[in-house]
Write an enzyme that holds these catalytic residues in place. Structure first.
Site, short mmCIF file in Angstrom:
data_model
loop_
_atom_site.label_atom_id
_atom_site.label_comp_id
_atom_site.label_asym_id
_atom_site.label_seq_id
_atom_site.Cartn_x
_atom_site.Cartn_y
_atom_site.Cartn_z
N ASP A 119 68.73 47.55 33.37
CA ASP A 119 67.44 46.79 33.89
C ASP A 119 67.43 46.41 35.34
O ASP A 119 68.84 46.30 35.80
CB ASP A 119 67.68 45.28 33.02
CG ASP A 119 66.37 44.51 33.17
OD1 ASP A 119 65.33 45.03 33.55
OD2 ASP A 119 66.52 43.19 33.31
N TYR A 121 65.69 45.01 39.01
CA TYR A 121 65.39 43.49 39.76
C TYR A 121 64.66 43.76 40.76
O TYR A 121 64.85 43.67 41.91
CB TYR A 121 66.97 43.28 40.26
CG TYR A 121 67.16 41.68 40.45
CD1 TYR A 121 66.44 40.75 39.82
CD2 TYR A 121 67.90 41.32 41.63
CE1 TYR A 121 66.69 39.42 40.07
CE2 TYR A 121 68.15 40.00 41.93
CZ TYR A 121 67.55 39.07 41.02
OH TYR A 121 67.68 37.78 41.51
N HIS A 126 60.40 37.83 42.66
CA HIS A 126 61.30 37.37 41.60
C HIS A 126 62.66 36.96 41.94
O HIS A 126 63.20 36.02 41.89
CB HIS A 126 61.36 38.16 40.34
CG HIS A 126 62.32 38.00 39.28
ND1 HIS A 126 62.20 36.91 38.54
CD2 HIS A 126 63.41 38.50 38.69
CE1 HIS A 126 63.28 36.70 37.53
NE2 HIS A 126 63.92 37.79 37.87
N ARG A 135 71.33 30.21 43.71
CA ARG A 135 72.06 30.30 45.04
C ARG A 135 71.56 29.24 45.93
O ARG A 135 71.23 30.12 46.93
CB ARG A 135 72.48 31.71 45.44
CG ARG A 135 73.36 32.33 44.12
CD ARG A 135 73.51 33.95 44.69
NE ARG A 135 72.27 34.76 44.46
CZ ARG A 135 71.88 35.17 43.63
NH1 ARG A 135 72.52 34.87 42.01
NH2 ARG A 135 70.64 35.82 43.06
N GLU A 191 61.16 37.56 30.23
CA GLU A 191 60.90 38.30 31.57
C GLU A 191 59.99 39.51 31.26
O GLU A 191 60.24 40.24 30.37
CB GLU A 191 62.40 38.65 31.94
CG GLU A 191 63.22 37.71 32.54
CD GLU A 191 64.43 38.26 33.16
OE1 GLU A 191 65.02 37.66 34.00
OE2 GLU A 191 65.05 39.32 32.69
N GLU A 193 58.39 42.77 31.83
CA GLU A 193 58.88 43.79 32.95
C GLU A 193 58.12 44.91 32.24
O GLU A 193 57.48 45.15 31.07
CB GLU A 193 59.99 44.09 32.40
CG GLU A 193 61.06 42.86 32.64
CD GLU A 193 62.56 43.13 32.88
OE1 GLU A 193 63.05 44.36 32.86
OE2 GLU A 193 63.26 41.96 32.81
N ASP A 225 62.28 40.89 28.32
CA ASP A 225 63.83 40.85 28.24
C ASP A 225 64.24 39.47 28.33
O ASP A 225 64.69 38.74 29.19
CB ASP A 225 64.38 41.52 29.58
CG ASP A 225 65.83 41.55 30.13
OD1 ASP A 225 66.56 41.60 29.16
OD2 ASP A 225 66.45 41.31 31.20
N ARG A 229 69.08 31.21 30.14
CA ARG A 229 69.58 31.16 31.49
C ARG A 229 70.67 30.19 31.66
O ARG A 229 71.40 30.16 32.81
CB ARG A 229 68.19 30.48 32.35
CG ARG A 229 66.84 31.08 32.21
CD ARG A 229 66.80 32.26 32.99
NE ARG A 229 65.79 32.90 33.21
CZ ARG A 229 65.71 34.32 33.69
NH1 ARG A 229 66.64 35.05 34.08
NH2 ARG A 229 64.50 34.85 33.59
N GLN A 232 73.68 32.54 31.38
CA GLN A 232 73.48 33.38 32.32
C GLN A 232 74.17 32.75 33.70
O GLN A 232 75.09 33.33 34.39
CB GLN A 232 72.18 33.81 32.69
CG GLN A 232 71.98 34.80 33.89
CD GLN A 232 70.51 34.87 34.14
OE1 GLN A 232 69.49 34.59 33.53
NE2 GLN A 232 70.18 35.97 35.49
N LYS A 245 71.96 37.86 28.31
CA LYS A 245 70.55 38.72 28.28
C LYS A 245 70.84 40.08 27.39
O LYS A 245 69.90 40.68 26.78
CB LYS A 245 70.70 39.87 29.62
CG LYS A 245 70.58 39.02 31.08
CD LYS A 245 69.18 39.03 31.28
CE LYS A 245 69.20 38.20 32.74
NZ LYS A 245 67.60 38.20 33.09
N THR A 249 66.15 42.39 23.52
CA THR A 249 65.43 42.73 24.48
C THR A 249 64.10 43.48 23.63
O THR A 249 64.44 44.50 22.78
CB THR A 249 65.67 44.06 25.50
OG1 THR A 249 66.96 43.39 26.24
CG2 THR A 249 64.82 44.42 26.34
N THR A 338 62.02 41.60 36.11
CA THR A 338 60.91 40.73 36.10
C THR A 338 59.70 40.89 36.96
O THR A 338 60.08 41.25 38.18
CB THR A 338 61.37 39.39 36.21
OG1 THR A 338 62.60 39.10 35.36
CG2 THR A 338 60.04 38.14 35.58
N GLU A 352 60.72 30.50 36.56
CA GLU A 352 59.87 30.61 37.82
C GLU A 352 58.92 29.70 37.68
O GLU A 352 58.46 28.82 38.45
CB GLU A 352 59.54 31.87 38.34
CG GLU A 352 60.70 32.83 38.87
CD GLU A 352 60.12 34.23 38.73
OE1 GLU A 352 59.79 34.63 39.82
OE2 GLU A 352 60.22 34.97 37.82
#
Ligand SMILES: O=C(O)/C=C/C(=O)CC(=O)CC(=O)O
Ligand SMILES: [Ca+2]
Ligand SMILES: [Mg+2]
Length: 405
Positions: A119, A121, A126, A135, A191, A193, A225, A229, A232, A245, A249, A338, A352
């Site tokens: 997977d 990113y 995103h 972060r 997610e 995708e 996916d 959270r 994670q 994750k 899926t 995503t 999001e």
């Protein structure tokens, strides 16, 4: 594009220019077999190939797409042009018509044996949004982000067919008060995708360059996916996503061949950092894709992400995935990550859309959501432009949340 002898509305997403492949069974014929979607019908591919193109029959004999994927690009184009001929040449109408099954009578299966699952990113929006939430106070994009498509290896064995119930995962998480607990995820997310399905493998030690993308990749599917959270956010430092994750899926049942996406190819966004030669696609044919997704939660559209804004293309992801000499196997699946756009209504995940749970979504049925509730059903659909102003469908990937066992 030649016209089909079937009576299909011109704007049908499974018109003659789409012709995606899947695996289906029916009550009358419970064995799994290969099908091609056309309008509201499914063409029984093996049955027609035996009659009209015996040399292609071994590649489509089923019970999965594996043999066709492994057969390589020459056979892929022979099968696609044969199917096109069968469905457009009136002389085949009787023979082929006898092997059309109404899609409503079919049960769709996982279409191929998933080998490895990776997977990525690849959406700048995103990655920026998640960076800000996971972060805070740091640069949202990590220093490597515009130099290489970041990815991680997922769990192939938990890739499931569309419609499979998704049991709410359990796991370890840290609460706002710092307490470490174990239990059902309270921040279960989606997610949206795009998945790339590898057909032809490659040997260990050899990289697959940007221009060999279409020699190896058979086609695309839709991917949800599912992501926990809370699990994670606590587990991911420093090795990346793991149990948050890997519980499930979902993939769509129809694999749209790359050949159907010619009219959808667009230039990717302008790259703001110079790329190393193995990733520099400035002089290669573009593999940005104008694929438009819709995400529905309990029937209500909550987002309309667009793949064309993705910073990294499928060709770059493949080149990077094999840059170290890692081999490819038939059935490898790699997903884009995503798909999120600039606008708030183009975000491909609930974390999001609800901004980490701070801004609940109001649904037209009067309820609100931050993350998924038990019983919620998520359906992701997509279309792309086809030849001559037509629309090509990718079908849907669907899943409903079941309570933690
Ligand atoms: O920024 C992070 O720490 C992780 C973000 C993700 O959730 C990674 C992921 O699954 C990739 C994606 O779908 O874009
Ligand atoms: Ca993902
Ligand atoms: Mg090529």
């Amino acid at each position: 594009m030649p016209a089909t002898w079937l009576d299909i509305p011109a704007d049908h997403p499974f018109g003659i220019a789409a012709l995606p492949y899947g695996v289906f069974s029916t009550a009358a014929h419970p064995g799994a077999r290969l099908g091609v979607a056309i309008g509201e019908m499914i063409l029984d591919l093996a049955a027609v190939a035996e009659l009209l193109a015996p040399s292609l029959a071994p590649a489509v004999a089923g019970p999965s797409l594996d043999a066709l994927l492994a057969a390589g690009p020459r056979v892929w184009s022979q099968v696609r042009s044969s199917v096109t001929a069968w469905l457009t040449d009136d002389t085949h109408r009787d023979q082929v018509g006898a092997h059309l099954v109404p899609a409503r009578d079919a049960v769709m299966q996982l279409p191929f044996t998933v080998a490895d699952y990776v997977d990525f990113y690849a959406s700048e929006q995103h990655a920026t949004n998640l960076g800000r939430m996971f972060r805070p106070g740091q640069d949202p994009l990590t220093p490597n982000w515009k130099h290489l498509p970041i990815g991680y290896h997922g769990r192939a064995g938990t890739v499931v067919s569309s419609g499979t119930g998704i049991v709410r995962p359990r796991g370890q998480r840290r609460g706002a008060d710092g307490e470490i607990t174990f239990g059902p995820s309270q921040r279960l997310d989606i997610e949206a995708e795009l998945g790339f399905v590898v057909g032809t493998g490659s040997p260990l030690g050899r990289s697959v360059g940007l221009t060999d993308f279409d020699e190896h990749v058979f086609g695309v599917c839709l991917v949800n996916d599912w992501s926990a959270r809370d699990i994670q956010a606590w587990e991911y430092v420093p090795l990346g996503p793991f149990l948050g994750k890997s519980f499930a899926t979902s993939v769509s049942p129809w694999i749209l061949p790359l050949a159907a996406l010619d009219a959808a190819r667009v230039a990717p966004p302008e790259r703001t950092v110079p790329l190393l030669p193995y990733l520099d696609d400035a002089a290669t044919p573009p593999w940005g894709l104008d694929v438009r997704l819709e995400v529905r939660l309990n029937g209500h559209v909550v987002s309309r992400p667009r793949f064309e804004g993705m910073y990294w293309t499928g060709a770059q992801m493949l080149a990077h995935m094999t840059a170290n000499g890692a081999s490819l196997r038939t059935g490898d699946l790699y997903a884009s990550g995503t798909i999120s756009g600039e606008r708030a209504d183009q975000r491909g995940s609930l974390i999001e859309l609800s901004w980490g749970g701070a801004e609940p979504l109001s649904l037209p049925d009067g309820t609100t959501r931050t993350f998924l509730s038990d019983g919620d059903e998520v359906v992701i659909t997509a279309t792309a432009p086809g030849p001559g102003g037509t629309v090509i469908g990718l079908g849907e990937v669907r899943g409903r949340i079941l309570p933690s066992g």
